[in-house]
Design a protein around this motif. Structure first.
Motif, PDB file in Angstrom:
ATOM      1  N   GLN A 255       0.822  -1.208   0.000  1.00 36.11           N
ATOM      2  CA  GLN A 255       0.000   0.000   0.000  1.00 36.11           C
ATOM      3  C   GLN A 255       0.863   1.268   0.000  1.00 36.11           C
ATOM      4  OE1 GLN A 255      -1.365  -1.007   4.265  1.00 36.11           O
ATOM      5  NE2 GLN A 255      -1.348   1.237   4.248  1.00 36.11           N
ATOM      6  N   SER A 256       0.179   2.409  -0.028  1.00 36.06           N
ATOM      7  CA  SER A 256       0.769   3.726   0.252  1.00 36.06           C
ATOM      8  C   SER A 256       1.782   4.217  -0.782  1.00 36.06           C
ATOM      9  CB  SER A 256       1.429   3.723   1.648  1.00 36.06           C
ATOM     10  OG  SER A 256       0.552   3.286   2.638  1.00 36.06           O
ATOM     11  N   ASP A 269      -4.778  -1.330  -2.989  1.00 32.89           N
ATOM     12  CA  ASP A 269      -6.036  -0.727  -3.455  1.00 32.89           C
ATOM     13  C   ASP A 269      -6.563  -1.430  -4.700  1.00 32.89           C
ATOM     14  OD1 ASP A 269      -3.985   0.226  -5.074  1.00 32.89           O
ATOM     15  OD2 ASP A 269      -4.560   2.338  -4.910  1.00 32.89           O
ATOM     16  N   GLU A 296      -1.727   5.453   7.765  1.00 36.28           N
ATOM     17  CA  GLU A 296      -1.728   4.441   6.712  1.00 36.28           C
ATOM     18  C   GLU A 296      -2.575   3.222   7.052  1.00 36.28           C
ATOM     19  OE1 GLU A 296       0.867   6.101   7.694  1.00 36.28           O
ATOM     20  OE2 GLU A 296       1.631   7.091   5.885  1.00 36.28           O
ATOM     21  N   SER A 299      -6.755   5.172   8.465  1.00 35.38           N
ATOM     22  CA  SER A 299      -7.430   5.931   7.414  1.00 35.38           C
ATOM     23  C   SER A 299      -7.336   5.237   6.053  1.00 35.38           C
ATOM     24  CB  SER A 299      -6.841   7.340   7.328  1.00 35.38           C
ATOM     25  OG  SER A 299      -7.464   8.084   6.308  1.00 35.38           O
ATOM     26  N   GLU A 300      -6.103   4.915   5.634  1.00 36.50           N
ATOM     27  CA  GLU A 300      -5.939   4.356   4.292  1.00 36.50           C
ATOM     28  C   GLU A 300      -6.592   2.988   4.147  1.00 36.50           C
ATOM     29  OE1 GLU A 300      -2.409   3.188   1.089  1.00 36.50           O
ATOM     30  OE2 GLU A 300      -1.899   4.275   2.924  1.00 36.50           O
ATOM     31  N   GLU A 304     -10.383   4.336   3.452  1.00 31.07           N
ATOM     32  CA  GLU A 304     -10.261   4.445   1.994  1.00 31.07           C
ATOM     33  C   GLU A 304     -10.438   3.108   1.294  1.00 31.07           C
ATOM     34  OE1 GLU A 304      -6.716   5.612  -1.158  1.00 31.07           O
ATOM     35  OE2 GLU A 304      -6.816   6.687   0.751  1.00 31.07           O
ATOM     36  N   ASN A 305      -9.699   2.087   1.744  1.00 32.62           N
ATOM     37  CA  ASN A 305      -9.808   0.793   1.071  1.00 32.62           C
ATOM     38  C   ASN A 305     -11.117   0.084   1.395  1.00 32.62           C
ATOM     39  OD1 ASN A 305      -7.252  -0.311  -0.545  1.00 32.62           O
ATOM     40  ND2 ASN A 305      -6.543   1.128   1.022  1.00 32.62           N
TER      41      ASN A 305
END
Length: 350
Positions: A255-256, A269, A296, A299-300, A304-305
């Motif tokens: 990720q990231s 993602d 990460e 939130s991510e 998000e995911n």
């Protein structure tokens, strides 16, 4: 004669062992300018972005730092610890240090007189501040503990670089050691596997697939010899063995990423979207490369995911938290510190 500033008192012999826990870093506050300062320090590190300096300075200062701080600040708002006005990374890393200090005071680290402190590679509390605090408390030997299970130049080596840089500026040369990567350590693996089992057992659904999502790095870093990718692959393999899952049921992703370069794959993602698109309805994600929950992860991954999965046909999504300062998490920290201290009872080598 007065002692130099920062030198230990004559009443304190410089023979104590200082243990410095180090995590990545976090902005000091929300808002454009705190995020800009943090991102500039982070993204200017050559270990993080290895690009020609003049070209990268222009890109960083004229483009990235004009827009990214606002976006990052909005993302941090979703996870911010309002009570302490700080990010969870700072809250939990402080707690880890306090709990480790309590274990040391109780004699559970198997060594002599220990002093525990904590620092961030970027922003505050700085590595320089941590080193100065340990010197002031009479520490002539240091154990640096980068809280990264898998080695990467952008994380573990960057911490080592910064420690050496600051020691040189301080004109101080204590005896120095650093905890090695612990990606295949049975205590770490058992803790992660136990946390995943417990997290899944607490759900009201059974995931069809479990993703093990690690932070990515550019492919060029791995091609140049960085062992990070291989450490992640081995961690995932050993976790599958403990969980009794196949590669199809327990997938490794990264990720990231940012920028235009190719990063190590598969991407988290894109995998999340593809799984939803091909009919997977129940998904769980764990992040074994992170010792503490942060932007990460919370939130991510958790926001998000999760949205990506639901938008592409998924129905149930779960993020399994990091070990943090839980009993399992502290057992890992205690173990890697005690193991290094006990394995090296003699004077640490520079």
């Amino acid at each position: 004669m007065n002692a130099p500033a920062g030198a230990p008192s004559s009443a304190v012999a410089a023979d104590r062992i200082g243990v410095l826990l180090v995590n990545l870093g976090t902005p000091d506050a929300l808002g454009y300018w705190p995020l800009r300062r943090y991102l500039r320090e982070f993204l200017w590190d050559r270990r993080v972005v290895d690009a020609p300096r003049l070209r990268w300075w222009l890109i960083l200062n004229l483009f990235i730092l004009t827009t990214r701080p606002q976006r990052s600040s909005r993302a941090y708002e979703t996870i911010w610890n309002r009570e302490r006005d700080e990010s969870p990374l700072k809250t939990v890393t402080r707690s880890q240090a306090e709990k480790l200090a309590a274990l040391a005071a109780g004699g559970e680290l198997g060594a002599g007189d220990l002093v525990v402190d904590w620092a961030m590679r970027y922003a505050n509390p700085s590595i320089r501040a941590g080193l100065e605090a340990l010197r002031a408390k009479g520490c002539g030997r240091l154990l640096i503990v980068p809280l990264y299970p898998q080695f990467a130049g952008a994380t573990t080596q960057s911490v080592a670089d910064k420690v050496e840089e600051q020691l040189a500026k301080m004109a101080w040369r204590p005896q120095l050691r650093s905890v090695p990567p612990y990606y295949a350590d049975p205590v770490y693996l058992d803790a992660i596997a136990g946390s995943i089992r417990e997290g899944i057992a607490a759900l009201d659904f059974e995931p069809e697939v479990l993703l093990l999502s690690f932070h990515g790095v550019p492919e060029s870093y791995v091609e140049a010899g960085d062992p990070y990718y291989h450490h992640c692959v081995e961690t995932a393999r050993l976790l599958r063995e403990r969980l009794g899952l196949s590669e199809e049921r327990c997938m490794l992703t990264f990720q990231s990423r940012f920028g235009r370069a190719e990063w190590i794959k598969p991407y988290t993602d894109e995998t999340v979207k593809a799984l939803g698109g091909r009919g997977v309805r129940r998904l769980a994600v764990a992040t074994p490369g992170f010792s503490v929950d942060c932007l990460e992860t919370v939130s991510e991954i958790g926001i998000e995911n999760r949205d990506f999965f639901l938008e592409h046909g998924g129905e149930r999504f779960a993020f399994i938290p990091c070990l943090n300062d839980s009993a399992r998490g502290m057992e890992v920290v205690r173990h890697i510190v005690a193991n290094e201290l006990l394995a090296n009872r003699g004077p640490p080598e520079a």
